[in-house]
Design a protein around this motif. Structure first.
Motif, mmCIF file in Angstrom:
data_model
loop_
_atom_site.group_PDB
_atom_site.id
_atom_site.type_symbol
_atom_site.label_atom_id
_atom_site.label_comp_id
_atom_site.label_asym_id
_atom_site.label_seq_id
_atom_site.Cartn_x
_atom_site.Cartn_y
_atom_site.Cartn_z
ATOM 1 N N LEU A 38 0.826 -1.208 0.000
ATOM 2 C CA LEU A 38 0.000 0.000 0.000
ATOM 3 C C LEU A 38 0.864 1.263 0.000
ATOM 4 O O LEU A 38 0.526 2.250 -0.654
ATOM 5 N N HIS A 60 -8.439 1.066 2.180
ATOM 6 C CA HIS A 60 -7.466 0.713 3.214
ATOM 7 C C HIS A 60 -7.866 1.466 4.464
ATOM 8 O O HIS A 60 -8.574 2.477 4.392
ATOM 9 N N ARG A 63 -4.162 -0.764 8.116
ATOM 10 C CA ARG A 63 -2.841 -1.140 7.602
ATOM 11 C C ARG A 63 -2.087 -2.045 8.561
ATOM 12 O O ARG A 63 -0.863 -2.033 8.622
ATOM 13 N N CYS A 70 -8.586 -3.318 3.212
ATOM 14 C CA CYS A 70 -7.759 -3.454 2.015
ATOM 15 C C CYS A 70 -8.228 -4.660 1.211
ATOM 16 O O CYS A 70 -8.653 -5.656 1.769
ATOM 17 N N HIS A 79 -5.553 -10.508 -1.880
ATOM 18 C CA HIS A 79 -4.541 -10.176 -0.878
ATOM 19 C C HIS A 79 -3.134 -10.625 -1.284
ATOM 20 O O HIS A 79 -2.254 -10.773 -0.427
ATOM 21 N N THR A 87 -3.619 -7.630 2.236
ATOM 22 C CA THR A 87 -2.860 -6.817 1.279
ATOM 23 C C THR A 87 -1.918 -5.849 2.002
ATOM 24 O O THR A 87 -0.770 -5.666 1.592
ATOM 25 N N CYS A 88 -2.417 -5.268 3.112
ATOM 26 C CA CYS A 88 -1.597 -4.270 3.802
ATOM 27 C C CYS A 88 -0.392 -4.902 4.499
ATOM 28 O O CYS A 88 0.512 -4.197 4.924
ATOM 29 N N CYS A 166 -13.357 -9.128 4.962
ATOM 30 C CA CYS A 166 -12.715 -8.443 3.839
ATOM 31 C C CYS A 166 -13.337 -8.805 2.491
ATOM 32 O O CYS A 166 -13.261 -8.041 1.543
#
Ligand code: HEM
Ligand code: SF4
Ligand code: FES
Lengths: 251, 231
Positions: A38, A60, A63, A70, A79, A87-88, A166
């Motif tokens: 990110l 997002h 994080r 995210c 992800h 993902t973060c 998510c």
């Protein structure tokens, strides 16, 4: 120290829900390996803004892997390439110099694109509002051992409660099914005495809402559990099925 | 009614009809194997399952299971495609733990269905159907010997058995998961039980076809002695 890498980003750009989207390429130079994915997008967005271009829109918040906001589909995986990470929590050291990294939004009829990489996941809120709660006021924090709960049940409930909503399970599913999410939200309550009271009503209401919102039916393909950043198990789906069938049979 | 209008309900119908068909295949395989040991015994089974009321009821029940299974399979597959949406990912990867069969159940099912049509033409149309129309059915053992003396039928049947094997290696544990009889521990067990059971089941079918093919093609004397009284 991680090495710096240079690579090409292929990012899905789409101005609105009804507009036609397309991939745009961006060349990223000398990105340190300890930059998070990110942060790397932040660097790109800053460059775009300085060039008077529209920055890339993506979701997002925390994080740190706990909020579930995210949501990027990176190189064929929701992800990204890591298991058990959002993902973060992905860092650029996972990628190689010269890579082409393709970033797409979640794609499922239940999650329409709002803009670029941001999708509308309000369907999950609607499923939760349909029954994903305990409707009595539980007051203050009770004494730890006031209600005895077997360790096995507590552990299962805790694992289910790890779900951060998510939507990676839906993004991964070839049937666009939300069963892993719904099963986690049903299980986290159904296993505990406080949640058992309303278990039948809850499972019927949440499943009916999921169907009504147009999510698909589970064919036990297991892509969801492989891609879930919280490693929620499909044994929760078996429990959801069991509880739903039981509730319907006892009607 | 939840078996029509809920996703889990529809899957329960798939599961129960699928398990019913698996049970039928188990009986079918056992009866086929009788042909390996005794032509007389096999002829007796053919007669027993000719145009008698119980055999007719069984056939109708079986046809119903098949029709419901295929109808629900088509319905679910189409609505799942719709739920997935029209936008496809540009890059896809098959995550660990996802079986080939689980992604291709409908296509495998179609192959199974085509094989079934061939099989009904090869056997059912010449036996029970003839009898129902008042004719005299062909001899079961002769039909087996004729059909599996042709290499192309053998090949088609082996492909068919392969498709059923794939369909059921996923279908078996999936059916049990669908009716909720699984958890973390039993998931692994059901998967093993399914693989072993389905493999033995299909080996039974393959064994009969291959043995008769060898017998008709190479005339190995030791095969004749297994069959006893065939020649
Ligand atoms: C010998 C015949 C067959 C047997 C024994 C059989 C058995 C099964 C079983 C046990 C399942 C698992 C049910 C579940 O997941 O809950 C299943 C699923 C399925 N079958 Fe069949 N089947 C047969 C023929 C067919 C045919 C002819 C078709 C389609 C043309 C078909 C299409 C499907 C589909 C689409 C599924 C759903 C896959 C899933 O949800 O995982 N099957 N079958
Ligand atoms: S089950 Fe896993 S993938 Fe699905 S919403 Fe919850 S955390 Fe995300
Ligand atoms: S931003 Fe909160 S989980 Fe990734």
């Amino acid at each position: 120290m991680d090495k710096n890498i240079s690579f090409t980003l292929r990012v899905w750009r789409q101005r609105g829900p009804k507009e036609k989207g397309e991939f745009k390429q961006y060349f990223m130079e000398d990105i340190p390996g300890d930059t998070s994915f990110l942060e790397m997008l932040d660097i790109l967005n800053e460059k775009l803004i300085n060039r008077n271009e529209e920055p890339i829109v993506f979701d997002h918040d925390c994080r740190e892997g706990i909020c579930g906001m995210c949501s990027l589909y990176i190189n064929g995986h929701p992800h990204g390439p890591a298991t058990g990470a959002t993902t973060c929590q992905i860092y650029m050291r996972r990628f190689q110099d010269g890579d082409v990294i393709t970033v797409e939004p979640w794609r499922s009829a239940g999650f329409p694109v709002i803009r670029d990489l941001m999708v509308d996941r309000r369907a999950f809120d609607k499923i939760m509002a349909a029954g994903g709660y305990v409707s009595v006021n539980t007051g203050g924090v009770p004494d730890a051992n006031a209600i005895p709960i077997p360790k096995a049940a507590a552990d299962e409930a805790m694992d289910a409660a790890a779900c951060i909503g998510c939507g990676a399970c839906v993004a991964a599913c070839k049937n666009g099914s939300a069963m892993l999410f719904v099963s986690a939200k049903v299980s986290q309550l159904a296993l505990l005495p406080q949640g058992k009271v309303e278990a039948k009503r809850r499972v019927k209401a949440m499943l009916a809402k999921m169907d009504e919102l147009g999510f698909g039916a589970c064919t036990n393909t297991r892509a969801c559990e492989a891609e879930c950043p919280k490693c929620v198990s499909i044994s929760n789906i078996a429990r959801l099925n069991r509880q739903f069938i039981g509730a319907k049979l006892s009607d | 009614m939840w078996l029509f209008n809920s996703s889990v309900g529809k899957k329960v119908v798939m599961s129960i009809t699928g398990l019913g068909l698996v049970l039928f295949l188990t009986f079918h395989m056992t009866m086929n194997c009788v042909a390996l040991f005794s032509a007389e015994g096999y002829r007796f089974i053919c007669e027993f399952l000719g145009a008698n009321w119980y055999a007719i009821v069984g056939t109708i029940g079986l046809a119903l299971l098949m029709v419901i299974h295929i109808a629900y399979a088509t319905w679910l597959t189409l609505s799942n495609k719709k739920a997935r949406g029209n936008e496809r990912y540009a890059v896809t990867a098959r995550p660990k733990g996802v079986e080939f069969a689980s992604r291709n159940m409908f296509v495998l099912g179609l192959i199974v269905f085509l094989g079934l049509v061939l099989h009904l033409c090869n056997f059912w149309a010449k036996m029970q159907l003839v009898e129902l129309r008042g004719g005299i059915p062909e001899d079961g053992v002769d039909l087996i010997r004729y059909t599996f003396s042709k290499w192309y039928f053998v090949l088609l049947y082996l492909i068919w058995f392969g498709a059923i094997w794939f369909h059921l290696t996923h279908g078996f544990w999936s059916a049990i998961q669908t009716i909720g009889m699984s958890n973390r521990k039993w998931f692994v067990r059901w998967k093993w039980i399914g693989y072993i059971f389905v493999t033995l089941l299909m080996l039974g079918f393959v064994g009969v076809v291959v043995t008769f093919f060898c017998y008709e093609t190479f005339h190995w004397p030791f095969l004749a002695s297994i069959f006893g009284g065939l020649a």
